[in-house]
Design an enzyme around this catalytic site. Structure first.
Site, PDB file in Angstrom:
ATOM      1  N   PHE A  22       0.803  -1.397  -0.099  1.00 15.63           N
ATOM      2  CA  PHE A  22       0.113   0.109  -0.065  1.00 15.63           C
ATOM      3  C   PHE A  22       0.932   1.293   0.219  1.00 15.63           C
ATOM      4  N   ILE A  23       1.548   1.471   1.081  1.00 14.86           N
ATOM      5  CA  ILE A  23       2.417   2.773   1.301  1.00 14.86           C
ATOM      6  C   ILE A  23       3.552   2.907   0.258  1.00 14.86           C
ATOM      7  N   ASP A  44      10.052  -7.177  -3.762  1.00 15.33           N
ATOM      8  CA  ASP A  44       8.898  -7.532  -2.920  1.00 15.33           C
ATOM      9  C   ASP A  44       8.751  -9.164  -2.918  1.00 15.33           C
ATOM     10  N   ALA A  96       7.075  -5.459   5.381  1.00 12.08           N
ATOM     11  CA  ALA A  96       6.441  -5.959   6.906  1.00 12.08           C
ATOM     12  C   ALA A  96       5.254  -6.615   6.639  1.00 12.08           C
ATOM     13  N   THR A 148       6.432   3.079  12.741  1.00 14.47           N
ATOM     14  CA  THR A 148       4.984   3.130  13.124  1.00 14.47           C
ATOM     15  C   THR A 148       4.850   3.788  14.396  1.00 14.47           C
ATOM     16  N   ASP A 149       3.750   4.731  14.436  1.00 11.61           N
ATOM     17  CA  ASP A 149       3.473   5.298  15.702  1.00 11.61           C
ATOM     18  C   ASP A 149       3.014   4.178  16.874  1.00 11.61           C
ATOM     19  N   GLU A 150       2.744   2.880  16.508  1.00 17.41           N
ATOM     20  CA  GLU A 150       2.293   1.806  17.429  1.00 17.41           C
ATOM     21  C   GLU A 150       3.531   1.464  18.140  1.00 17.41           C
ATOM     22  N   TYR A 172       2.734  -7.339  16.243  1.00 15.04           N
ATOM     23  CA  TYR A 172       3.116  -6.547  15.195  1.00 15.04           C
ATOM     24  C   TYR A 172       3.943  -5.368  15.628  1.00 15.04           C
ATOM     25  N   LYS A 176       7.995  -4.537  14.833  1.00 17.47           N
ATOM     26  CA  LYS A 176       8.551  -3.243  14.427  1.00 17.47           C
ATOM     27  C   LYS A 176       9.479  -2.283  15.231  1.00 17.47           C
ATOM     28  N   LYS A 211      -7.772  -3.592   6.672  1.00 21.03           N
ATOM     29  CA  LYS A 211      -7.837  -2.424   7.508  1.00 21.03           C
ATOM     30  C   LYS A 211      -8.801  -1.717   7.758  1.00 21.03           C
ATOM     31  N   PRO A 227     -17.770  -4.469  11.203  1.00 20.30           N
ATOM     32  CA  PRO A 227     -17.598  -5.099  12.643  1.00 20.30           C
ATOM     33  C   PRO A 227     -16.867  -3.993  13.295  1.00 20.30           C
ATOM     34  N   LEU A 228     -17.509  -3.153  14.168  1.00 25.03           N
ATOM     35  CA  LEU A 228     -16.694  -2.320  14.940  1.00 25.03           C
ATOM     36  C   LEU A 228     -16.394  -2.984  16.342  1.00 25.03           C
TER      37      LEU A 228
HETATM   38  P1  NAD Z   1       1.184  -3.683   3.196  1.00 23.37           P
HETATM   39  O1  NAD Z   1       0.995  -4.903   3.890  1.00 23.37           O
HETATM   40  O2  NAD Z   1       0.303  -2.875   2.317  1.00 23.37           O
HETATM   41  O3  NAD Z   1       2.310  -3.845   2.171  1.00 23.37           O
HETATM   42  C1  NAD Z   1       3.589  -4.891   2.898  1.00 23.37           C
HETATM   43  C2  NAD Z   1       4.475  -5.106   1.562  1.00 23.37           C
HETATM   44  O4  NAD Z   1       5.585  -5.866   1.953  1.00 23.37           O
HETATM   45  C3  NAD Z   1       3.755  -6.143   0.428  1.00 23.37           C
HETATM   46  O5  NAD Z   1       3.957  -5.486  -0.827  1.00 23.37           O
HETATM   47  C4  NAD Z   1       4.434  -7.399   0.956  1.00 23.37           C
HETATM   48  O6  NAD Z   1       4.139  -8.249  -0.170  1.00 23.37           O
HETATM   49  C5  NAD Z   1       5.824  -6.765   1.233  1.00 23.37           C
HETATM   50  N1  NAD Z   1       6.609  -7.790   1.914  1.00 23.37           N
HETATM   51  C6  NAD Z   1       5.781  -8.692   3.369  1.00 23.37           C
HETATM   52  N2  NAD Z   1       6.963  -9.556   3.695  1.00 23.37           N
HETATM   53  C7  NAD Z   1       8.135  -8.950   2.922  1.00 23.37           C
HETATM   54  C8  NAD Z   1       9.388  -9.839   2.790  1.00 23.37           C
HETATM   55  N3  NAD Z   1       9.744 -10.668   3.570  1.00 23.37           N
HETATM   56  N4  NAD Z   1      10.153  -9.704   1.742  1.00 23.37           N
HETATM   57  C9  NAD Z   1       9.813  -8.742   0.910  1.00 23.37           C
HETATM   58  N5  NAD Z   1       8.825  -8.153   0.684  1.00 23.37           N
HETATM   59  C10 NAD Z   1       7.740  -8.260   1.572  1.00 23.37           C
HETATM   60  O7  NAD Z   1       1.868  -2.681   4.143  1.00 23.37           O
HETATM   61  P2  NAD Z   1       1.752  -0.810   4.441  1.00 23.37           P
HETATM   62  O8  NAD Z   1       0.404  -0.622   5.018  1.00 23.37           O
HETATM   63  O9  NAD Z   1       1.940  -0.561   2.985  1.00 23.37           O
HETATM   64  O10 NAD Z   1       2.971  -0.511   5.417  1.00 23.37           O
HETATM   65  C11 NAD Z   1       4.176  -0.441   4.754  1.00 23.37           C
HETATM   66  C12 NAD Z   1       5.208  -0.087   5.811  1.00 23.37           C
HETATM   67  O11 NAD Z   1       4.642   1.158   6.603  1.00 23.37           O
HETATM   68  C13 NAD Z   1       5.302  -1.369   7.058  1.00 23.37           C
HETATM   69  O12 NAD Z   1       6.526  -1.200   7.343  1.00 23.37           O
HETATM   70  C14 NAD Z   1       4.147  -0.660   8.274  1.00 23.37           C
HETATM   71  O13 NAD Z   1       4.857  -1.340   9.213  1.00 23.37           O
HETATM   72  C15 NAD Z   1       4.635   0.711   7.996  1.00 23.37           C
HETATM   73  N6  NAD Z   1       3.267   1.412   8.419  1.00 23.37           N
HETATM   74  C16 NAD Z   1       1.998   1.207   7.990  1.00 23.37           C
HETATM   75  C17 NAD Z   1       1.216   2.143   8.341  1.00 23.37           C
HETATM   76  C18 NAD Z   1      -0.312   1.975   8.055  1.00 23.37           C
HETATM   77  O14 NAD Z   1      -1.271   2.369   8.633  1.00 23.37           O
HETATM   78  N7  NAD Z   1      -0.721   1.218   7.075  1.00 23.37           N
HETATM   79  C19 NAD Z   1       1.302   3.303   9.451  1.00 23.37           C
HETATM   80  C20 NAD Z   1       2.553   3.397   9.691  1.00 23.37           C
HETATM   81  C21 NAD Z   1       3.723   2.764   9.195  1.00 23.37           C
HETATM   82  O1  DAU Z   2      -1.031   3.361  13.478  1.00 21.16           O
HETATM   83  C1  DAU Z   2      -0.125   2.827  12.462  1.00 21.16           C
HETATM   84  C2  DAU Z   2      -0.603   1.671  12.154  1.00 21.16           C
HETATM   85  O2  DAU Z   2      -1.769   1.478  11.727  1.00 21.16           O
HETATM   86  C3  DAU Z   2       0.282   0.643  11.173  1.00 21.16           C
HETATM   87  O3  DAU Z   2       1.438   0.552  11.831  1.00 21.16           O
HETATM   88  C4  DAU Z   2      -0.376  -0.581  10.967  1.00 21.16           C
HETATM   89  O4  DAU Z   2       0.486  -1.380   9.912  1.00 21.16           O
HETATM   90  C5  DAU Z   2      -1.764  -0.455  10.490  1.00 21.16           C
HETATM   91  O5  DAU Z   2      -2.590  -1.720  10.361  1.00 21.16           O
HETATM   92  C6  DAU Z   2      -2.723   0.426  11.673  1.00 21.16           C
HETATM   93  O6  DAU Z   2      -2.856  -0.408  12.711  1.00 21.16           O
HETATM   94  P1  DAU Z   2      -4.371  -0.211  13.371  1.00 21.16           P
HETATM   95  O7  DAU Z   2      -4.560  -1.298  14.036  1.00 21.16           O
HETATM   96  O8  DAU Z   2      -4.356   1.066  14.187  1.00 21.16           O
HETATM   97  O9  DAU Z   2      -5.306  -0.121  12.005  1.00 21.16           O
HETATM   98  P2  DAU Z   2      -6.460  -1.119  11.425  1.00 21.16           P
HETATM   99  O10 DAU Z   2      -6.875  -0.632  10.381  1.00 21.16           O
HETATM  100  O11 DAU Z   2      -6.503  -2.473  11.768  1.00 21.16           O
HETATM  101  O12 DAU Z   2      -7.577  -0.526  12.999  1.00 21.16           O
HETATM  102  C7  DAU Z   2      -7.723   0.832  12.842  1.00 21.16           C
HETATM  103  C8  DAU Z   2      -8.661   0.939  14.468  1.00 21.16           C
HETATM  104  O13 DAU Z   2     -10.089   0.380  13.845  1.00 21.16           O
HETATM  105  C9  DAU Z   2      -8.304  -0.033  15.424  1.00 21.16           C
HETATM  106  O14 DAU Z   2      -8.863   0.883  16.566  1.00 21.16           O
HETATM  107  C10 DAU Z   2      -9.034  -1.126  15.399  1.00 21.16           C
HETATM  108  C11 DAU Z   2     -10.382  -0.875  14.750  1.00 21.16           C
HETATM  109  N1  DAU Z   2     -11.159  -1.887  13.701  1.00 21.16           N
HETATM  110  C12 DAU Z   2     -10.434  -2.403  12.852  1.00 21.16           C
HETATM  111  C13 DAU Z   2     -10.761  -3.541  12.015  1.00 21.16           C
HETATM  112  C14 DAU Z   2     -10.108  -4.125  11.135  1.00 21.16           C
HETATM  113  C15 DAU Z   2     -12.435  -2.269  13.834  1.00 21.16           C
HETATM  114  O15 DAU Z   2     -13.201  -1.610  15.016  1.00 21.16           O
HETATM  115  N2  DAU Z   2     -12.813  -3.259  13.261  1.00 21.16           N
HETATM  116  C16 DAU Z   2     -11.941  -4.032  12.206  1.00 21.16           C
HETATM  117  O16 DAU Z   2     -12.691  -4.675  11.640  1.00 21.16           O
END
Ligand code: NAD
Ligand code: DAU
Length: 364
Positions: A22-23, A44, A96, A148-150, A172, A176, A211, A227-228
Site C-alpha cells: 500500500f504505502i 517484494d 513488513a 509506525t506510531d504503534e 506487530y 516493528k 484494514k 464489525p466495530l
Molecule cells: P502492506 O501490508 O500493504 O505492504 C507490505 C508489503 O511488503 C507487501 O507488498 C508485501 O508483499 C511486502 N513484504 C512483506 N514481507 C516481505 C518480505 N519478507 N520480503 C519482501 N517483501 C515483503 O503494508 P503497508 O500498509 O503498505 O505498510 C508499509 C510499511 O509501513 C510497513 O513497514 C508498516 O509497518 C508501515 N506503516 C504502516 C502504516 C499503515 O497505517 N498502513 C502506518 C505506519 C507505518
Molecule cells: O498506527 C499505525 C498502524 O496503523 C500501522 O502501523 C499498521 O500497519 C496499520 O495496520 C494500522 O494499525 P491499526 O491497528 O490502528 O489499524 P486497523 O485499520 O487494523 O484498525 C484501526 C482501528 O479500527 C483500530 O482501533 C481497530 C479498529 N477496527 C479495525 C478493524 C480491522 C475495528 O473496529 N474493526 C475492524 O474490523
C-alpha cells in the site's frame, strides 16, 4: 520546503523493499511520477498484501518503466538482497507484515520479516559502507526504516515525541520496535547512516481491504455488516497515503543520520467518527455497523507530536475530509481491484477473524 542539504543527491538509485504494498507502491508511483531521473528497484515477496497491479500506473508509462525494476524476492534472503543493496544509494524498507489482527492470530511471519529481514538489509548496507570507506564505491548507502506510531504503545493523553520510551503491545508493533532498535544499534556501533520514520494510521487508494477504512468501505458497498471493535471510541491519527509517501521522501533526503521522525496525520478521530464519514460519503445507513468483541490488547489511542518533522520543513497537503471522500470514491470506482484482493485466501481469513464475532454482535 526547507532548503536543508540533500543527503542522497537529486537523482539517486533507490532500493524500495515492500514497494508493491500500500504505502510502498504510493511512494514508487509518487517518486517516479516526478520524472526527475530517480531510478527505483522494488524488492517484494508479493505476500497476500503485495500486488504487482499496484505498480501498473508506473509500469504502463514508458518513461517511468525505464527507471523501474521489479524483483520478486524476500528480504530475509541475503543472496537476493546483497547485490541489490550494492547498486543502491539508499534503501527504504517498507516490507513488513502490517496487520495487527493477523499478528494476533499468527505472529511468526511478523518476526521473520520485521527482525531477521531488517538484519539482512542492515548487514548489506554495512558491507557497502565499508566498501565506500575503502574507496570501492563513492558513498555509503543510507538506510530508511519505515516504522509506525504503534511502537509507543497506547497513549492515554498528550502526544508522543520521538524521545519517548517504546512500549509496543502487539506482536506487530513489538516486531516493528525490534526492527527500529536493531537499525539504531547499527548506527551507534558501525556508524551506519540510518533514519527512521514513525508514521501514523494511513489510508487511501490501494490499501489492502483488511484494514478499518478499506474494509468498512468495501463491506458497506456490498451492504455487509461493519464489525466495530468494542465501544468504537478508540482514537487514531489519520494520515493520507500520499502525504505519508512524500514525508518519507522528505526525511530520506533531508533527515539527520541516527534520527527518528514522527509523521503525524493531524486528524485525530475516534473510529466511530471515521465510520460515520465513510457511511455519509457512500449514502449508507448506520444500521450496517455492528459492535463486536474487541481486539485483544487493543491500543486505545495513538497521537504523534510532529514538531521535529515540521522543523525539517515538511507540511501535509491532504486534510481528512478531502482524503476520505477521495478514498471512498476510489474504492467505489475500482471495484475490480478490491474484489480481486478479497479473493483466494480472503474468505478463510475473514471467517477466522469475524464469523464468531459477527454471530455474537449487537447494535452499535
Ligand atoms: P502492506 O501490508 O500493504 O505492504 C507490505 C508489503 O511488503 C507487501 O507488498 C508485501 O508483499 C511486502 N513484504 C512483506 N514481507 C516481505 C518480505 N519478507 N520480503 C519482501 N517483501 C515483503 O503494508 P503497508 O500498509 O503498505 O505498510 C508499509 C510499511 O509501513 C510497513 O513497514 C508498516 O509497518 C508501515 N506503516 C504502516 C502504516 C499503515 O497505517 N498502513 C502506518 C505506519 C507505518
Ligand atoms: O498506527 C499505525 C498502524 O496503523 C500501522 O502501523 C499498521 O500497519 C496499520 O495496520 C494500522 O494499525 P491499526 O491497528 O490502528 O489499524 P486497523 O485499520 O487494523 O484498525 C484501526 C482501528 O479500527 C483500530 O482501533 C481497530 C479498529 N477496527 C479495525 C478493524 C480491522 C475495528 O473496529 N474493526 C475492524 O474490523
Amino acid at each position: 520546503m526547507n532548503a536543508a542539504r540533500d543527503r542522497i543527491g537529486s537523482t539517486p538509485r533507490l532500493l524500495v523493499t515492500g514497494g508493491a504494498g500500500f504505502i510502498g507502491s504510493a511512494y514508487v508511483r509518487d517518486v517516479l511520477g516526478r520524472r526527475d531521473g530517480t531510478r527505483i528497484t522494488v524488492l517484494d515477496k508479493l505476500t497476500y498484501a503485495g500486488r504487482r497491479a499496484n505498480l501498473a500506473l508506473a509500469e504502463d508509462d514508458p518513461e517511468q518503466a525505464a527507471r523501474l525494476r521489479f524483483v520478486h524476492g524476500d528480504i530475509v534472503d541475503p543472496t537476493v538482497v546483497d547485490p541489490l543493496v550494492a547498486e543502491a544509494d539508499a534503501v527504504l524498507n517498507f516490507a513488513a507484515e502490517s496487520h495487527v489482527d493477523r499478528s494476533i492470530l499468527d505472529p511468526e511471519a511478523f518476526l521473520s520479516t520485521g527482525v531477521i529481514g531488517v538484519h539482512v538489509l542492515l548487514e548489506a548496507v554495512r558491507r557497502e559502507a565499508d566498501r565506500a570507506t575503502s574507496g570501492a564505491r563513492s558513498s555509503a548507502p543510507r538506510f530508511l526504516q519505515v516504522s509506525t506510531d504503534e511502537v509507543y504503545g497506547s497513549v492515554h493523553e498528550g502526544w508522543s515525541r520521538e524521545s519517548d520510551a517504546l512500549a509496543p503491545r502487539s506482536p506487530y508493533s513489538a516486531a516493528k520496535a525490534a526492527g527500529e532498535l536493531l537499525a539504531m544499534s547499527y548506527h551507534a556501533t558501525y556508524g551506519t547512516d540510518v533514519v527512521i520514520t514513525r508514521g501514523s494510521n494511513t489510508y487511501g487508494p490501494y490499501q489492502y481491504p483488511e484494514k478499518l477504512i478499506p474494509l468498512f468501505i468495501t463491506n458497506a458497498i456490498d451492504d455487509q455488516p461493519l464489525p466495530l471493535y468494542g465501544d468504537g471510541l478508540q482514537e487514531r491519527d489519520w494520515l493520507h497515503v500520499s502525504d505519508h509517501a512524500k514525508a518519507i521522501d522528505h526525511v530520506l533526503h533531508h533527515g539527520d543520520p541516527g534520527e527518528v521522525y514522527n509523521l503525524p496525520g493531524e486528524a485525530q478521530l475516534t473510529n466511530r467518527a471515521v465510520v460515520a464519514a465513510i457511511l455519509e460519503r457512500l449514502g449508507k445507513p448506520w444500521s450496517l455497523v455492528r459492535t463486536v468483541e474487541d481486539r485483544p490488547g487493543h491500543d486505545r489511542r495513538y497521537a504523534l507530536d510532529g514538531t521535529r518533522l515540521a522543523g525539517l520543513g515538511w507540511r501535509n497537503l491532504t486534510d481528512f475530509a478531502t482524503g476520505i471522500a477521495e478514498t471512498v470514491d476510489w474504492f467505489r470506482d475500482n471495484d475490480a481491484w478490491w474484489r480481486e484482493a478479497r479473493s483466494g485466501a480472503w474468505d478463510d481469513y475473514y471467517r477466522r477473524q469475524y464469523s464468531a464475532r459477527l454471530a455474537a454482535s449487537r447494535e452499535a
